[in-house]
Design a protein around this motif. Structure first.
Motif, PDB file in Angstrom:
ATOM      1  N   PRO A  40       0.803  -1.219   0.000  1.00 47.64           N
ATOM      2  CA  PRO A  40       0.000   0.000   0.000  1.00 47.64           C
ATOM      3  C   PRO A  40       0.841   1.277   0.000  1.00 47.64           C
ATOM      4  N   GLU A  41       2.124   1.175   0.305  1.00 48.21           N
ATOM      5  CA  GLU A  41       2.981   2.361   0.353  1.00 48.21           C
ATOM      6  C   GLU A  41       3.719   2.611  -0.954  1.00 48.21           C
ATOM      7  N   CYS A  42       4.270   1.550  -1.581  1.00 46.07           N
ATOM      8  CA  CYS A  42       5.075   1.776  -2.786  1.00 46.07           C
ATOM      9  C   CYS A  42       4.587   0.995  -3.999  1.00 46.07           C
ATOM     10  N   GLY A  43       3.588   0.123  -3.828  1.00 41.80           N
ATOM     11  CA  GLY A  43       3.084  -0.667  -4.942  1.00 41.80           C
ATOM     12  C   GLY A  43       3.936  -1.871  -5.297  1.00 41.80           C
ATOM     13  N   GLY A  44       4.938  -2.162  -4.469  1.00 41.60           N
ATOM     14  CA  GLY A  44       5.853  -3.270  -4.730  1.00 41.60           C
ATOM     15  C   GLY A  44       5.264  -4.623  -4.368  1.00 41.60           C
ATOM     16  N   ASN A  45       6.045  -5.665  -4.610  1.00 44.64           N
ATOM     17  CA  ASN A  45       5.646  -7.038  -4.323  1.00 44.64           C
ATOM     18  C   ASN A  45       5.669  -7.290  -2.822  1.00 44.64           C
ATOM     19  N   VAL A  46       4.633  -7.971  -2.314  1.00 42.39           N
ATOM     20  CA  VAL A  46       4.534  -8.293  -0.892  1.00 42.39           C
ATOM     21  C   VAL A  46       4.748  -9.790  -0.691  1.00 42.39           C
ATOM     22  N   LEU A  47       5.589 -10.128   0.283  1.00 42.59           N
ATOM     23  CA  LEU A  47       5.837 -11.511   0.656  1.00 42.59           C
ATOM     24  C   LEU A  47       5.040 -11.852   1.899  1.00 42.59           C
ATOM     25  N   GLU A  48       4.755 -13.139   2.067  1.00 43.25           N
ATOM     26  CA  GLU A  48       3.996 -13.630   3.213  1.00 43.25           C
ATOM     27  C   GLU A  48       4.801 -14.731   3.890  1.00 43.25           C
TER      28      GLU A  48
END
Length: 74
Positions: A40-48
């Protein structure tokens, strides 16, 4: 075998990724996966990563690969 990933320019294991999210080293962590969402801050890929901060708790943590954003399902 757990797959290491690059987060904020450095290689992390599931345990070190969980430590980045939690602030403390977890007892155990599952494999890192790609979360089906964008940061939500930079539009980058999120890992879980799922991890156990204590014997009685299991948490799913989310961490952007490119910036400092992180959250948990708590």
């Amino acid at each position: 075998m757990a797959e290491n990933r690059v987060v904020e320019g450095r290689m992390v294991t599931p345990v070190t990724l969980a430590e980045l999210i939690e602030g403390d080293r977890p007892m155990d962590a599952e494999d890192i996966t790609d979360a089906d969402r964008e940061c939500p801050e930079c539009g980058g890929n999120v890992l879980e990563v799922g991890y156990m901060p204590s014997v009685t708790e299991f948490v799913t943590g989310y961490k952007c690969q490119g910036c400092e954003w992180a959250e948990t399902d708590r």
